[in-house]
Design a protein around this motif. Structure first.
Motif, PDB file in Angstrom:
ATOM      1  N   PHE A  37      27.703  98.503  27.733  1.00  0.00           N
ATOM      2  CA  PHE A  37      26.574  99.326  28.167  1.00  0.00           C
ATOM      3  C   PHE A  37      26.374  99.200  29.676  1.00  0.00           C
ATOM      4  CE2 PHE A  37      25.846  99.624  23.758  1.00  0.00           C
ATOM      5  CZ  PHE A  37      24.855 100.563  23.510  1.00  0.00           C
ATOM      6  N   THR A  38      26.493  97.959  30.186  1.00  0.00           N
ATOM      7  CA  THR A  38      26.295  97.725  31.616  1.00  0.00           C
ATOM      8  C   THR A  38      27.359  98.429  32.443  1.00  0.00           C
ATOM      9  OG1 THR A  38      25.306  95.560  31.128  1.00  0.00           O
ATOM     10  CG2 THR A  38      26.073  95.943  33.379  1.00  0.00           C
ATOM     11  N   THR A  39      28.613  98.363  31.994  1.00  0.00           N
ATOM     12  CA  THR A  39      29.698  99.035  32.717  1.00  0.00           C
ATOM     13  C   THR A  39      29.452 100.532  32.800  1.00  0.00           C
ATOM     14  OG1 THR A  39      31.275  97.352  31.964  1.00  0.00           O
ATOM     15  CG2 THR A  39      32.187  99.427  32.789  1.00  0.00           C
ATOM     16  N   LEU A  40      29.058 101.123  31.674  1.00  0.00           N
ATOM     17  CA  LEU A  40      28.767 102.558  31.655  1.00  0.00           C
ATOM     18  C   LEU A  40      27.677 102.906  32.661  1.00  0.00           C
ATOM     19  CD1 LEU A  40      28.951 105.432  30.376  1.00  0.00           C
ATOM     20  CD2 LEU A  40      27.214 104.664  28.740  1.00  0.00           C
ATOM     21  N   CYS A  41      26.591 102.139  32.651  1.00  0.00           N
ATOM     22  CA  CYS A  41      25.459 102.453  33.533  1.00  0.00           C
ATOM     23  C   CYS A  41      25.797 102.202  35.004  1.00  0.00           C
ATOM     24  CB  CYS A  41      24.241 101.636  33.115  1.00  0.00           C
ATOM     25  SG  CYS A  41      23.514 102.203  31.570  1.00  0.00           S
ATOM     26  N   LEU A  42      26.603 101.168  35.274  1.00  0.00           N
ATOM     27  CA  LEU A  42      27.004 100.922  36.657  1.00  0.00           C
ATOM     28  C   LEU A  42      27.905 102.036  37.179  1.00  0.00           C
ATOM     29  CD1 LEU A  42      27.683  97.076  36.633  1.00  0.00           C
ATOM     30  CD2 LEU A  42      25.809  98.275  37.778  1.00  0.00           C
ATOM     31  N   LEU A  43      28.804 102.521  36.341  1.00  0.00           N
ATOM     32  CA  LEU A  43      29.658 103.645  36.744  1.00  0.00           C
ATOM     33  C   LEU A  43      28.828 104.897  37.000  1.00  0.00           C
ATOM     34  CD1 LEU A  43      32.677 103.125  34.305  1.00  0.00           C
ATOM     35  CD2 LEU A  43      32.755 103.002  36.805  1.00  0.00           C
ATOM     36  N   TRP A  44      27.847 105.132  36.147  1.00  0.00           N
ATOM     37  CA  TRP A  44      26.982 106.296  36.328  1.00  0.00           C
ATOM     38  C   TRP A  44      26.122 106.141  37.581  1.00  0.00           C
ATOM     39  CZ3 TRP A  44      26.556 111.070  35.881  1.00  0.00           C
ATOM     40  CH2 TRP A  44      25.332 111.738  35.886  1.00  0.00           C
ATOM     41  N   LEU A  45      25.618 104.924  37.808  1.00  0.00           N
ATOM     42  CA  LEU A  45      24.825 104.678  39.011  1.00  0.00           C
ATOM     43  C   LEU A  45      25.670 104.870  40.265  1.00  0.00           C
ATOM     44  CD1 LEU A  45      22.144 103.773  40.264  1.00  0.00           C
ATOM     45  CD2 LEU A  45      22.904 101.402  40.009  1.00  0.00           C
ATOM     46  N   LEU A  46      26.904 104.416  40.222  1.00  0.00           N
ATOM     47  CA  LEU A  46      27.806 104.623  41.352  1.00  0.00           C
ATOM     48  C   LEU A  46      28.035 106.117  41.596  1.00  0.00           C
ATOM     49  CD1 LEU A  46      29.731 103.450  43.500  1.00  0.00           C
ATOM     50  CD2 LEU A  46      31.517 103.406  41.744  1.00  0.00           C
ATOM     51  N   PRO A  97      31.429  98.943  44.071  1.00  0.00           N
ATOM     52  CA  PRO A  97      32.760  99.053  43.475  1.00  0.00           C
ATOM     53  C   PRO A  97      33.430  97.695  43.249  1.00  0.00           C
ATOM     54  CG  PRO A  97      32.481 100.708  45.170  1.00  0.00           C
ATOM     55  CD  PRO A  97      31.291  99.807  45.260  1.00  0.00           C
ATOM     56  N   LEU A  98      33.257  96.769  44.205  1.00  0.00           N
ATOM     57  CA  LEU A  98      33.852  95.450  44.044  1.00  0.00           C
ATOM     58  C   LEU A  98      33.196  94.694  42.887  1.00  0.00           C
ATOM     59  CD1 LEU A  98      34.293  94.336  47.775  1.00  0.00           C
ATOM     60  CD2 LEU A  98      36.059  95.031  46.154  1.00  0.00           C
ATOM     61  N   PHE A  99      31.884  94.836  42.769  1.00  0.00           N
ATOM     62  CA  PHE A  99      31.189  94.197  41.651  1.00  0.00           C
ATOM     63  C   PHE A  99      31.658  94.785  40.327  1.00  0.00           C
ATOM     64  CE2 PHE A  99      27.728  94.031  38.573  1.00  0.00           C
ATOM     65  CZ  PHE A  99      27.470  92.661  38.533  1.00  0.00           C
ATOM     66  N   LEU A 100      31.822  96.099  40.305  1.00  0.00           N
ATOM     67  CA  LEU A 100      32.307  96.755  39.092  1.00  0.00           C
ATOM     68  C   LEU A 100      33.697  96.261  38.713  1.00  0.00           C
ATOM     69  CD1 LEU A 100      31.236 100.504  39.180  1.00  0.00           C
ATOM     70  CD2 LEU A 100      31.235  99.014  37.186  1.00  0.00           C
ATOM     71  N   LEU A 101      34.573  96.081  39.708  1.00  0.00           N
ATOM     72  CA  LEU A 101      35.905  95.577  39.435  1.00  0.00           C
ATOM     73  C   LEU A 101      35.829  94.195  38.789  1.00  0.00           C
ATOM     74  CD1 LEU A 101      38.997  95.639  39.689  1.00  0.00           C
ATOM     75  CD2 LEU A 101      38.717  94.747  42.032  1.00  0.00           C
ATOM     76  N   ALA A 102      35.014  93.323  39.371  1.00  0.00           N
ATOM     77  CA  ALA A 102      34.867  91.981  38.820  1.00  0.00           C
ATOM     78  C   ALA A 102      34.254  92.019  37.421  1.00  0.00           C
ATOM     79  CB  ALA A 102      34.015  91.126  39.759  1.00  0.00           C
ATOM     80  N   PHE A 103      33.311  92.935  37.227  1.00  0.00           N
ATOM     81  CA  PHE A 103      32.622  93.010  35.941  1.00  0.00           C
ATOM     82  C   PHE A 103      33.558  93.527  34.851  1.00  0.00           C
ATOM     83  CE2 PHE A 103      29.647  94.465  32.741  1.00  0.00           C
ATOM     84  CZ  PHE A 103      28.700  93.452  32.752  1.00  0.00           C
ATOM     85  N   VAL A 104      34.413  94.486  35.183  1.00  0.00           N
ATOM     86  CA  VAL A 104      35.359  94.997  34.201  1.00  0.00           C
ATOM     87  C   VAL A 104      36.352  93.900  33.795  1.00  0.00           C
ATOM     88  CG1 VAL A 104      37.266  96.606  33.864  1.00  0.00           C
ATOM     89  CG2 VAL A 104      35.122  97.413  34.847  1.00  0.00           C
TER      90      VAL A 104
END
Length: 234
Positions: A36-45, A1-8
């Motif tokens: 594309f990466t954000t979508l896949c990371l959210l789905w993976l989460l 989640p923290l990585f996703l926050l930084a990535f967004v």
């Protein structure tokens, strides 16, 4: 989640740079890949939080392990093809070859790969409409076409392997991957055949994202599957 926050946050910065750097192809491509990466990371989460890995018998677990390498290869090929697609779009190379199966009525038109894949383009000019000459754009477009065929063969082979596995969930994912692959390939051809209508182009992007997510799903389940007592295996 923290990585996703930084990535967004980074993705938002790419959106800003897309404007301030006047559609610099490197940033436009990175912005697309970031989406594309954000979508896949959210789905993976989502998959990880669901915490429902495949529970299979010991012999079936060994059988599933055989699909890990082909699945990773398929995922990497799709990522490479999406990157090529982003580079094609950001350099306005999609219209460089308006005919099928030839390009500008030639099977092997003049191509300038050095200029077409020059990732050190200077920052400064306005890239709206692109700045490359025809031969460079043709090189990009033809690379994306060849990449499409390679993706069809590699991911198609993976889909067939999954369909022949004989287990329910694996076969289901094989059908999903294969169906999305065929739809994506058809949309790519349709883009050229129908002269790049907006609805086909947008659908092409959307199905590409779904294909990538389906392969992420496959890899997740293959790498998290674990053995369970015979009564719980499914």
């Amino acid at each position: 989640p923290l990585f996703l926050l930084a990535f967004v946050i980074l993705q938002g910065m790419f959106g800003m740079w897309t404007v301030t750097l006047k559609l610099w192809p490197q940033v436009v491509t990175a912005h697309l890949l970031g989406g594309f990466t954000t979508l896949c990371l959210l789905w993976l989460l989502t998959l990880r939080l669901n915490n429902a890995p495949w529970l299979v018998s010991g012999p079936e677990l060994q059988h599933l392990a055989r699909f890990r390498r082909p699945a990773v290869i398929g995922l990497l090929v799709v990522i490479a093809q999406i990157t090529l697609g982003g580079w094609t779009t950001s350099n306005y190379a999609a219209v460089a070859c308006p005919d099928l199966p030839t390009c500008q009525a030639r099977w092997l038109p003049p191509m300038d790969f050095a200029s077409g894949f020059n990732v050190f383009q200077a920052v400064g000019p306005n890239y709206l409409g692109g700045t490359m000459d025809n031969e460079a754009r043709v090189a990009i477009h033809m690379s994306h076409r060849v990449g499409g065929v390679v993706t069809l063969l590699v991911v198609g082979w993976l889909s067939l392997l999954l369909l022949r596995s004989g287990t329910g969930k694996v076969r289901t994912l094989g059908k999903v991957v294969g169906g999305l692959l065929l739809a994506q390939f058809a949309l790519g051809l349709g883009n050229i055949a129908f002269n790049f209508p907006l609805y086909v182009t947008v659908t092409h992007n959307g199905v590409g994202a779904l294909l990538l997510a389906s392969l992420v799903t496959l890899c997740y389940y293959l790498f998290t599957a674990r053995a369970a007592p015979a009564a719980e295996a499914h």
